[in-house]
Motif scaffolding. Structure first.
Motif, PDB file in Angstrom:
ATOM      1  N   ASN B 184      33.415  26.756  21.790  1.00 48.15           N
ATOM      2  CA  ASN B 184      32.762  26.271  23.010  1.00 48.15           C
ATOM      3  C   ASN B 184      33.709  25.431  23.834  1.00 48.15           C
ATOM      4  OD1 ASN B 184      30.327  27.471  22.968  1.00 48.15           O
ATOM      5  ND2 ASN B 184      29.278  25.819  21.878  1.00 48.15           N
ATOM      6  N   GLU B 185      34.452  24.596  23.111  1.00 49.06           N
ATOM      7  CA  GLU B 185      35.376  23.719  23.815  1.00 49.06           C
ATOM      8  C   GLU B 185      36.452  24.535  24.536  1.00 49.06           C
ATOM      9  OE1 GLU B 185      37.826  20.138  22.067  1.00 49.06           O
ATOM     10  OE2 GLU B 185      35.668  20.012  21.637  1.00 49.06           O
ATOM     11  N   ARG B 186      36.956  25.557  23.813  1.00 47.15           N
ATOM     12  CA  ARG B 186      37.986  26.399  24.434  1.00 47.15           C
ATOM     13  C   ARG B 186      37.429  27.116  25.660  1.00 47.15           C
ATOM     14  NH1 ARG B 186      39.591  27.482  19.110  1.00 47.15           N
ATOM     15  NH2 ARG B 186      38.453  29.456  19.030  1.00 47.15           N
ATOM     16  N   ILE B 187      36.192  27.645  25.516  1.00 48.49           N
ATOM     17  CA  ILE B 187      35.579  28.348  26.645  1.00 48.49           C
ATOM     18  C   ILE B 187      35.417  27.399  27.831  1.00 48.49           C
ATOM     19  CG2 ILE B 187      33.438  29.391  27.460  1.00 48.49           C
ATOM     20  CD1 ILE B 187      33.169  30.621  24.645  1.00 48.49           C
ATOM     21  N   GLN B 188      34.995  26.182  27.518  1.00 48.50           N
ATOM     22  CA  GLN B 188      34.800  25.182  28.568  1.00 48.50           C
ATOM     23  C   GLN B 188      36.117  24.916  29.299  1.00 48.50           C
ATOM     24  OE1 GLN B 188      31.892  24.040  29.431  1.00 48.50           O
ATOM     25  NE2 GLN B 188      32.744  22.796  31.091  1.00 48.50           N
ATOM     26  N   GLU B 189      37.193  24.783  28.486  1.00 55.62           N
ATOM     27  CA  GLU B 189      38.507  24.534  29.094  1.00 55.62           C
ATOM     28  C   GLU B 189      38.904  25.692  30.012  1.00 55.62           C
ATOM     29  OE1 GLU B 189      41.194  23.860  25.872  1.00 55.62           O
ATOM     30  OE2 GLU B 189      40.253  21.935  25.398  1.00 55.62           O
ATOM     31  N   GLN B 190      38.715  26.918  29.496  1.00 59.78           N
ATOM     32  CA  GLN B 190      39.079  28.082  30.305  1.00 59.78           C
ATOM     33  C   GLN B 190      38.244  28.136  31.576  1.00 59.78           C
ATOM     34  OE1 GLN B 190      38.518  31.223  27.544  1.00 59.78           O
ATOM     35  NE2 GLN B 190      40.565  31.049  26.680  1.00 59.78           N
ATOM     36  N   TYR B 191      36.972  27.811  31.418  1.00 64.44           N
ATOM     37  CA  TYR B 191      36.064  27.831  32.560  1.00 64.44           C
ATOM     38  C   TYR B 191      36.552  26.866  33.639  1.00 64.44           C
ATOM     39  CZ  TYR B 191      31.866  27.135  35.291  1.00 64.44           C
ATOM     40  OH  TYR B 191      30.984  27.020  36.317  1.00 64.44           O
ATOM     41  N   GLU B 192      37.005  25.673  33.168  1.00 65.48           N
ATOM     42  CA  GLU B 192      37.483  24.687  34.143  1.00 65.48           C
ATOM     43  C   GLU B 192      38.727  25.188  34.868  1.00 65.48           C
ATOM     44  OE1 GLU B 192      37.733  21.123  31.831  1.00 65.48           O
ATOM     45  OE2 GLU B 192      35.536  20.955  31.818  1.00 65.48           O
ATOM     46  N   VAL B 193      39.614  25.854  34.085  1.00 61.59           N
ATOM     47  CA  VAL B 193      40.827  26.401  34.707  1.00 61.59           C
ATOM     48  C   VAL B 193      40.445  27.420  35.786  1.00 61.59           C
ATOM     49  CG1 VAL B 193      42.836  27.865  34.302  1.00 61.59           C
ATOM     50  CG2 VAL B 193      42.314  26.015  32.733  1.00 61.59           C
ATOM     51  N   ILE B 194      39.512  28.324  35.407  1.00 63.37           N
ATOM     52  CA  ILE B 194      39.092  29.359  36.355  1.00 63.37           C
ATOM     53  C   ILE B 194      38.447  28.730  37.584  1.00 63.37           C
ATOM     54  CG2 ILE B 194      37.446  31.238  36.689  1.00 63.37           C
ATOM     55  CD1 ILE B 194      37.953  31.937  33.716  1.00 63.37           C
ATOM     56  N   GLU B 195      37.593  27.752  37.307  1.00 59.64           N
ATOM     57  CA  GLU B 195      36.878  27.076  38.392  1.00 59.64           C
ATOM     58  C   GLU B 195      37.855  26.472  39.392  1.00 59.64           C
ATOM     59  OE1 GLU B 195      32.988  25.523  39.730  1.00 59.64           O
ATOM     60  OE2 GLU B 195      33.867  27.304  38.865  1.00 59.64           O
ATOM     61  N   SER B 196      38.886  25.798  38.855  1.00 60.41           N
ATOM     62  CA  SER B 196      39.806  25.126  39.779  1.00 60.41           C
ATOM     63  C   SER B 196      40.666  26.160  40.510  1.00 60.41           C
ATOM     64  CB  SER B 196      40.658  24.098  39.038  1.00 60.41           C
ATOM     65  OG  SER B 196      41.715  24.741  38.386  1.00 60.41           O
ATOM     66  N   ALA B 197      40.992  27.262  39.797  1.00 55.29           N
ATOM     67  CA  ALA B 197      41.763  28.320  40.468  1.00 55.29           C
ATOM     68  C   ALA B 197      40.949  28.921  41.615  1.00 55.29           C
ATOM     69  CB  ALA B 197      42.145  29.414  39.471  1.00 55.29           C
ATOM     70  N   LEU B 198      39.671  29.140  41.339  1.00 56.24           N
ATOM     71  CA  LEU B 198      38.784  29.709  42.352  1.00 56.24           C
ATOM     72  C   LEU B 198      38.687  28.773  43.551  1.00 56.24           C
ATOM     73  CD1 LEU B 198      36.788  32.055  42.849  1.00 56.24           C
ATOM     74  CD2 LEU B 198      35.000  30.548  42.026  1.00 56.24           C
ATOM     75  N   GLN B 199      38.560  27.480  43.222  1.00 54.87           N
ATOM     76  CA  GLN B 199      38.440  26.482  44.278  1.00 54.87           C
ATOM     77  C   GLN B 199      39.674  26.511  45.184  1.00 54.87           C
ATOM     78  OE1 GLN B 199      35.574  25.049  44.562  1.00 54.87           O
ATOM     79  NE2 GLN B 199      36.287  24.197  46.509  1.00 54.87           N
ATOM     80  N   SER B 200      40.858  26.549  44.541  1.00 53.60           N
ATOM     81  CA  SER B 200      42.056  26.498  45.375  1.00 53.60           C
ATOM     82  C   SER B 200      42.221  27.805  46.150  1.00 53.60           C
ATOM     83  CB  SER B 200      43.300  26.173  44.547  1.00 53.60           C
ATOM     84  OG  SER B 200      43.415  27.076  43.488  1.00 53.60           O
ATOM     85  N   ALA B 201      41.765  28.928  45.543  1.00 49.24           N
ATOM     86  CA  ALA B 201      41.828  30.188  46.280  1.00 49.24           C
ATOM     87  C   ALA B 201      40.926  30.134  47.515  1.00 49.24           C
ATOM     88  CB  ALA B 201      41.404  31.348  45.382  1.00 49.24           C
ATOM     89  N   LEU B 202      39.735  29.565  47.330  1.00 45.63           N
ATOM     90  CA  LEU B 202      38.809  29.448  48.461  1.00 45.63           C
ATOM     91  C   LEU B 202      39.400  28.564  49.550  1.00 45.63           C
ATOM     92  CD1 LEU B 202      35.341  29.075  46.710  1.00 45.63           C
ATOM     93  CD2 LEU B 202      36.140  30.954  48.127  1.00 45.63           C
ATOM     94  N   GLU B 203      40.012  27.460  49.096  1.00 46.42           N
ATOM     95  CA  GLU B 203      40.608  26.550  50.078  1.00 46.42           C
ATOM     96  C   GLU B 203      41.742  27.240  50.834  1.00 46.42           C
ATOM     97  OE1 GLU B 203      41.615  23.078  47.849  1.00 46.42           O
ATOM     98  OE2 GLU B 203      39.497  22.546  47.611  1.00 46.42           O
ATOM     99  N   ALA B 204      42.568  27.975  50.061  1.00 46.19           N
ATOM    100  CA  ALA B 204      43.690  28.670  50.697  1.00 46.19           C
ATOM    101  C   ALA B 204      43.172  29.682  51.719  1.00 46.19           C
ATOM    102  CB  ALA B 204      44.534  29.382  49.643  1.00 46.19           C
ATOM    103  N   ASN B 205      42.133  30.382  51.317  1.00 46.22           N
ATOM    104  CA  ASN B 205      41.547  31.387  52.205  1.00 46.22           C
ATOM    105  C   ASN B 205      41.031  30.725  53.482  1.00 46.22           C
ATOM    106  OD1 ASN B 205      40.554  33.801  53.087  1.00 46.22           O
ATOM    107  ND2 ASN B 205      38.600  33.581  52.004  1.00 46.22           N
ATOM    108  N   GLU B 206      40.349  29.602  53.291  1.00 44.51           N
ATOM    109  CA  GLU B 206      39.776  28.884  54.426  1.00 44.51           C
ATOM    110  C   GLU B 206      40.873  28.425  55.382  1.00 44.51           C
ATOM    111  OE1 GLU B 206      37.091  27.753  56.920  1.00 44.51           O
ATOM    112  OE2 GLU B 206      36.662  28.894  55.098  1.00 44.51           O
ATOM    113  N   SER B 207      41.958  27.862  54.801  1.00 44.45           N
ATOM    114  CA  SER B 207      42.995  27.349  55.693  1.00 44.45           C
ATOM    115  C   SER B 207      43.735  28.511  56.359  1.00 44.45           C
ATOM    116  CB  SER B 207      43.952  26.413  54.951  1.00 44.45           C
ATOM    117  OG  SER B 207      44.676  27.145  54.007  1.00 44.45           O
TER     118      SER B 207
END
Lengths: 125, 602
Positions: B184-207
Motif C-alpha cells: 500500500n505504501e509503495r502504491i501510495q508513493e507511486q500515486y503521488e509521483v504520478i499525481e505530481s507528474a500529471l499536475q506539472s503536465a497540466l501546468e505546462a499545457n496551460e502555460s
C-alpha cells in the motif's frame, strides 16, 4: 456641392482621403475623434459622413449610434470604415446604424460608388 | 481444464498429511478397544480400512473432482459420519469417542468455520444414529488400560497438531498483513509521483496555451499596427500616380504601380496572418444562418469565373438541384470555396476547373461535400504533405512564379475545422489536384455565439471519408491512364472499401449506387473490373449481371459478385468471374485486384 464629413484619427489617412475627395469635387470637413465628429455633424449637418470605427475618445460605433439618435442628424447617411474585411465588423456596423460599410485601405472607385449611391437617395430639397 | 484437475487445492494436500497419521491413530485405538471382542473378519477389515485405506480413498476422490476444494469439504463430512459410526460401534465409550469427535470437530472448525463444524457435528450424529439403529444404544464405560493410554495420547497429538496449525496460520496472516501494508505504501508513493507528474503536465499545457494565445494576440495587434502605415503608402502612391498622369509625368507611373503591387501583396499577407492568428487565438466567431447550398456555390462561381478564365481555363459547376440548405457561416463557406477555386485557377493553364457538390445522408450523419478538381500542375506526395501548413507552398520557386501568400490553404483548413468539417487533398504531379471539403449538413444544439462547431457524433460511427478519388477519376481519367474498377453497390461502405483497396493496387474506382447507373457507367467507361451486389435498390443484381454479360464490350470484363446472398452457383452460372459473400475477404480481393493490375499493365 455635396459636403462630406470625414471622421478619422490617423492624420495621413485623413489628409489622403480628404484630398482625393476634394479633387473629385466634394466639399470636405474633418474630425479626429468621435466627440468632435458628433459636434461637427450637428453643427454643419453634412450630406454624408465617413466614419472610421476605431477612434479615440469616443469610438466610431458609439459616435454613429448617437448621430443616428440625434433629431437633426439621424437622416445623415453614414458609411462605416474598418481596417479589416471581417464579416462581423460589417454586421456590427449595420447594427449601430451605419447605412453602408467599407474596408480600409480605401479602394477609391468602390468607395465613390457607395458615396454616390447614398447621396442619390437623399430627398431632393 | 486438464491442468486444474491435476492441480489440487492446497487444502487437499494439507488435510491428506493430517489425515494419514490421524486415521492411523484412530485405527490403533479401535484395534485396542476391540482386542478382547470375539474375533470377526469383517470387524478387522473395517478397522484396517479406516486406519489405512480411508485417507487414500478420500485423497483420490478430491483429486478426481473438478473442484477439489468442495470435494475436500465433502470428505471432511464423510470423516465425521465415519467417526460417528465408530463412536456408536464402540458403545459411546467415553475416552476414545471423545478423542475422535473432538479431533474431527476441531479439524472442521479450523478449516470451514463454525457453520461447517455444525454440519460436521450433524454428520457425526448421523453416523452414530445409523450404526445405533442396528446395534442398539448402550454406553460402555469399561475400557482397557491400553485403550485409555492410546486415547489420551491421541487427544494430545490432535490438540498439538491443530494448535500448531493455528499458530502457523496466524504467523502467515501477520506476514501477509505486513506485506500488504508495505505494498500500500509503495502504491501510495507511486500515486503521488504520478499525481505530481500529471499536475506539472497540466501546468505546462496551460502555460503553453497561454503563450500561444499571447503570440496570437501579439500578431493581431502587430497586423493592425502594420496596416495603418501601409494604408498611407498605398493611398499616396495611388494619388501620386493620378497626379503624375495629370502633370505629364506618365513615365514614373510604372514605378509607382510597382510600389502599389508590392504594398498590396504585403497587405494580403498581413490580412492572412491576422485571420490565422484570430483563428488560433480562438477569436474567430461563427455567424450561423440557414442558406441554400446552391446559392453560395453560385455566388462563389460568379466571383471565381473571371479568375479561372484568365488562364484560359474552363470552369464547370456540378451542383444538382435539390441539395437543400445547410446551417453554417455563409461568409466562411464562401471564403473556403473561393480560396480553393482561385488556388485551382492559379495552378492550371488551358485546362478544366470543376466544382462538384454533393450531399450524403446516412448512419454517419448528414454531410455536404465540395470537391474542387483541376487539371493543373499537380503536386508530388512530399508537396501535398506540407500543403496545409502556413507558408507551406510547394517551394519558394512556386511563390515567385504563381504568387500568393502561402497562407490561403492553412486558413482554409482552419476554417473547415472551425465549421466542424474536414478538408483533404489528392494530387498527381503533372495531372491535377482534387481538394475535397466535407461540412456538416445540419448542426444541432448550437447557440450561434461560439468560436467553433462541436459535433456530437455517436462513438464508433465512422465519418464518411473525405476522398476525391471518384472526382479525380471523373475529371482526369482519360489522361491518367489508371485502369478503372466499377463498384455497383448501394452500400457506401462497400464503395469506400473498394476505393481504398483499389487505390492501393493502382486502380481508379467509380461507384454506382443503383443498377441503372452501374450499367450506364459500365458501358461508358469500360472498366477493367466490376464488382456487383446481388441486391440493388432498383433491380435484381443477377438481372444486372445478365445485362452486363450481354453487352458485347463487357463480355470479357471480370465481374466479381460481392453480396450477402449465398448463391454462388447461380452467380457463376450467369457469368460472374468470382463470388464473394460479405463480409469481404480483403486479402482475396486484394489478390484479385493485384492480378488484374499486372494483367492490365502487360
Amino acid at each position: 456641392m455635396p459636403r462630406i464629413l470625414i471622421v478619422e484619427d490617423n492624420e495621413l489617412s485623413r489628409d489622403m482621403l480628404s484630398r482625393r475627395l476634394e479633387k473629385r469635387g466634394y466639399e470636405v470637413a474633418t474630425a479626429a475623434d468621435g466627440e468632435e465628429g458628433i459636434a461637427k455633424a450637428s453643427a454643419d449637418e453634412p450630406d454624408l459622413i465617413l466614419m472610421d470605427l476605431a477612434l479615440p475618445v469616443l469610438d466610431g460605433w458609439e459616435a454613429t449610434r448617437r448621430i443616428k439618435a440625434g433629431d437633426r442628424t439621424a437622416r445623415i447617411p453614414v458609411i462605416g470604415l474598418s481596417a479589416h474585411a471581417m464579416a462581423e465588423d460589417a454586421e456590427r456596423a449595420r447594427r449601430v446604424g451605419c447605412d453602408d460599410f467599407d474596408t480600409k485601405p480605401v479602394e477609391l472607385p468602390r468607395l465613390l460608388s457607395k458615396i454616390e449611391a447614398l447621396l442619390a437617395r437623399r430627398p431632393q430639397p | 481444464m486438464e491442468l486444474s484437475r491435476r492441480e489440487v487445492h492446497p487444502l487437499v494436500s494439507l488435510d491428506y498429511r493430517v489425515r494419514v497419521p490421524a486415521m492411523f491413530i484412530v485405527g490403533l485405538v479401535l484395534l485396542s478397544y476391540f482386542w478382547d471382542f470375539p474375533k470377526s473378519l469383517m470387524l478387522w477389515t473395517a478397522i484396517a480400512f479406516t486406519g489405512l485405506v480411508w485417507p487414500q480413498l478420500l485423497y483420490l476422490a478430491a483429486r478426481l473432482s473438478p473442484d477439489s476444494r468442495a470435494a475436500e469439504r465433502r470428505n471432511l463430512l464423510f470423516d465425521s459420519f465415519l467417526l460417528g459410526c465408530w463412536a456408536a460401534g464402540m458403545s459411546f465409550c467415553p475416552l476414545p469417542s471423545m478423542m475422535m469427535v473432538t479431533a474431527i470437530l476441531a479439524a472442521c472448525l479450523s478449516i470451514g468455520g463454525g457453520r461447517f463444524a455444525l454440519s460436521a457435528a450433524g454428520a457425526v450424529a448421523g453416523g452414530a444414529l445409523f450404526v445405533g439403529a442396528f446395534m442398539g444404544f448402550h454406553v460402555n464405560t469399561e475400557t482397557s488400560i491400553a485403550t485409555t493410554i492410546l486415547s489420551v495420547l491421541g487427544t494430545f497429538s490432535f490438540t498439538a497438531i491443530f494448535g500448531y496449525q493455528s499458530h502457523v496460520q496466524t504467523r502467515r496472516w501477520l506476514a501477509a498483513r505486513k506485506e500488504l501494508a508495505a505494498q500500500n505504501e509503495r502504491i501510495q508513493e507511486q500515486y503521488e509521483v504520478i499525481e505530481s507528474a500529471l499536475q506539472s503536465a497540466l501546468e505546462a499545457n496551460e502555460s503553453a496555451k497561454q503563450a500561444s494565445q499571447a503570440k496570437s494576440a501579439f500578431l493581431a495587434n502587430m497586423s493592425h499596427e502594420l496596416r495603418t502605415p501601409l494604408n498611407a503608402i498605398l493611398g499616396y502612391s495611388e494619388m501620386l500616380a493620378e497626379d503624375a498622369v495629370a502633370a505629364g509625368h506618365a513615365d514614373i507611373v510604372p514605378d509607382l504601380q510597382k510600389i502599389q503591387t508590392a504594398g498590396k501583396h504585403l497587405l494580403g499577407l498581413i490580412n492572412d496572418v491576422l485571420d490565422l492568428s484570430k483563428i488560433e487565438a480562438g477569436k474567430m466567431r461563427l455567424y450561423l444562418e440557414t442558406f441554400e447550398v446552391k446559392t453560395v456555390v453560385d455566388e462563389a462561381a460568379v466571383t471565381a469565373r473571371t479568375l479561372v478564365e484568365k488562364n484560359g481555363n474552363r470552369l464547370e459547376i456540378r451542383c444538382p438541384d435539390g441539395l437543400g440548405s445547410i446551417r453554417e457561416d455563409v461568409t466562411k463557406v464562401r471564403q473556403v470555396l473561393l480560396n480553393l477555386l482561385s488556388n485551382a485557377a492559379k495552378f492550371t493553364k488551358n485546362g478544366l476547373v470543376t466544382l462538384d457538390v454533393s450531399r450524403e445522408v446516412g448512419v454517419a450523419g448528414n454531410w455536404v461535400f465540395f470537391r474542387v478538381s483541376d487539371t493543373g500542375i499537380g503536386m508530388t506526395p512530399e508537396q501535398t504533405a506540407r500543403l496545409f501548413e502556413a507558408f507551406g507552398q510547394a517551394d519558394a520557386g512556386t511563390t515567385k512564379k504563381y504568387g500568393g501568400t502561402g497562407l490561403g490553404l492553412a486558413i482554409t483548413r482552419k476554417l473547415c475545422h472551425l465549421m466542424g468539417g474536414e478538408i483533404a487533398v489528392e494530387s498527381d504531379a503533372g495531372r491535377g489536384t482534387v481538394f475535397t471539403v466535407r461540412l456538416p449538413g445540419e448542426i444541432e444544439n448550437f447557440d450561434g455565439d461560439a468560436t467553433s462547431v462541436r459535433l456530437t457524433t455517436q462513438p464508433g460511427v465512422k465519418l464518411p471519408a473525405v476522398t476525391g478519388v471518384a472526382a479525380i477519376a471523373g475529371v482526369a481519367a482519360p489522361s491518367r491512364g489508371r485502369p478503372l474498377v466499377l463498384v455497383i453497390d448501394a452500400d457506401p461502405a462497400a464503395g469506400e472499401l473498394m476505393e481504398r483497396l483499389g487505390g492501393r493496387e493502382g486502380f481508379d474506382v467509380a461507384v454506382a449506387r443503383t443498377g441503372a447507373e452501374g450499367l450506364r457507367l459500365a458501358s461508358e467507361r469500360k472498366p477493367e473490373l466490376i464488382t456487383l451486389d446481388a441486391i440493388l435498390p432498383d433491380m435484381d443484381g443477377f438481372k444486372a449481371l445478365e445485362a452486363l454479360r450481354s453487352d458485347a464490350g463487357l463480355a470479357r470484363t471480370p465481374i466479381v459478385v460481392m453480396t450477402v446472398v449465398d448463391d454462388r452457383d447461380r452467380g457463376l452460372s450467369l457469368g460472374a468471374t468470382d463470388y464473394f459473400v460479405k463480409p469481404i475477404d480483403l486479402e482475396r480481393m486484394a489478390a484479385i485486384l493485384a492480378r488484374r493490375r499486372s494483367g492490365a499493365a502487360a
